[in-house]
Design a protein around this motif. Structure first.
Motif, PDB file in Angstrom:
ATOM      1  N   LEU A  41       0.848  -1.186   0.000  1.00 34.98           N
ATOM      2  CA  LEU A  41       0.000   0.000   0.000  1.00 34.98           C
ATOM      3  C   LEU A  41       0.885   1.238   0.000  1.00 34.98           C
ATOM      4  N   GLY A  43       0.551   4.277   1.038  1.00 35.66           N
ATOM      5  CA  GLY A  43      -0.434   4.936   1.905  1.00 35.66           C
ATOM      6  C   GLY A  43      -0.163   6.423   2.027  1.00 35.66           C
ATOM      7  N   ASP A  44      -1.241   7.172   2.305  1.00 31.48           N
ATOM      8  CA  ASP A  44      -1.016   8.603   2.532  1.00 31.48           C
ATOM      9  C   ASP A  44      -0.412   8.836   3.921  1.00 31.48           C
ATOM     10  N   ASP A  83      -3.286   5.093  -2.116  1.00 28.79           N
ATOM     11  CA  ASP A  83      -4.340   5.844  -1.419  1.00 28.79           C
ATOM     12  C   ASP A  83      -4.791   7.053  -2.228  1.00 28.79           C
TER      13      ASP A  83
HETATM   14  O1  KIV Z   1      -2.032   5.459   4.840  1.00 26.32           O
HETATM   15  C1  KIV Z   1      -1.803   4.317   5.253  1.00 26.32           C
HETATM   16  O2  KIV Z   1      -0.656   3.878   5.317  1.00 26.32           O
HETATM   17  C2  KIV Z   1      -2.939   3.487   5.622  1.00 26.32           C
HETATM   18  C3  KIV Z   1      -2.684   2.177   6.301  1.00 26.32           C
HETATM   19  C4  KIV Z   1      -1.871   2.235   7.496  1.00 26.32           C
HETATM   20  C5  KIV Z   1      -3.925   1.390   6.462  1.00 26.32           C
HETATM   21  O3  KIV Z   1      -4.036   3.861   5.376  1.00 26.32           O
END
Ligand code: KIV
Length: 279
Positions: A41, A43-44, A83
């Protein structure tokens, strides 16, 4: 061949726990891939981890695309999900479609993740109907940091727990291929995981979810503070500080660099150079 969303869903069907990890750059992405992580991921959370902010709220779509592109470019095997950042999908379904389309086209990622409950289910539906895989995200949703009053466990009361279950069902019905459950009580996460057919990916939601997601830096000892939901599986921070102290000492002690770390003139070129200096 990269992991697909069907591989991830098959892992739930076969009761194989799914390890998910964030990565934001070439180095963390390569390490995560080498460790065999099937789903990365972008992720933001990079707003905090990379940019040093308190929340992910200031992260822009351009920044997510930049980091997403780097992670896709430097990996071959994991499924990469990026994200959608704050307010790039909540103004209208059209805005959400445009943001998701940019992420897919400009990064090469395999899907997007977005935060929210029942209210975003129609948006998830529109994005999925357009051919873009979506991971939903309920519970503590960091983009709602101010509204949720900080980093607080969500769904502690029966009404709130039921609302989370209803939201998760609606997001599954809307076509999300997986759902992140962040900081919700263990029993609530267990019931949601048993109710849904899609994989649940927990973070601070206990041991009964189908997978777990963690922030890279929290696991390897690189974060300033380790959240309760994480654990150090290594002390990379300490290793790095030791290495860099060694570097500083070597420079100060003139034991680094040596001749092996640089190029030198051939004897003939050296002689010619010295002759030229002497006129
Ligand atoms: O932004 C992120 O890294 C996340 C995860 C920790 C679920 O949303």
């Amino acid at each position: 061949m990269r992991t697909t969303l069907y591989d991830i869903q098959k892992m739930k069907a076969e009761r194989t726990p799914i390890p998910v990890l964030t990565a934001y750059d070439a180095t963390t992405a390569r390490i995560a891939e080498t460790a065999g992580i099937p789903l990365i991921l972008v992720g933001d959370s990079l707003g905090m981890v990379v940019q040093g902010n308190e929340t992910p709220i200031s992260v822009t779509l351009e920044e997510m695309i930049y980091h997403g592109r780097v992670v896709v470019r430097t990996t071959k095997k994991p499924l990469i999900v990026v994200d959608l950042p704050f307010m790039t999908y909540k103004i209208s379904a059209e805005q959400a479609l445009a943001s998701a389309a940019r992420v897919m086209q400009e990064t090469g990622a395999g899907g997007v993740k977005l935060e929210g409950g029942l209210e975003v289910a129609p948006t998830v539906y529109r994005i999925v109907q357009s051919g873009i895989p979506v991971i939903a995200h309920v519970g503590l949703t960091p983009q709602s940091y101010h509204q949720q009053g900080g980093w607080r466990v969500q769904g502690r009361e029966a009404t709130a727990a039921n609302a989370l279950l209803e939201a998760a069902k609606a997001l599954e019905a809307a076509g999300a291929f997986a759902i992140v459950l962040e900081m919700i009580p263990i029993t609530v996460a267990k019931v949601i995981s048993e109710t849904l057919h899609i994989p649940t990916i927990g973070i601070g939601a206990g041991m009964h979810t189908d997978g777990q997601v963690q922030v890279f830096h929290d696991l390897v000892g690189l974060s300033e503070r380790t959240p309760k939901h994480a654990q150090h599986f290594g002390e990379a921070g300490e290793v790095m500080v030791r290495a860099l102290r060694g570097y500083a000492e070597a420079v100060q002690g003139r034991t680094f660099p040596t001749e092996a770390n640089a190029a030198e003139l051939s004897d003939a070129a050296k002689q010619a150079f010295e002759d030229s200096l002497n006129g």
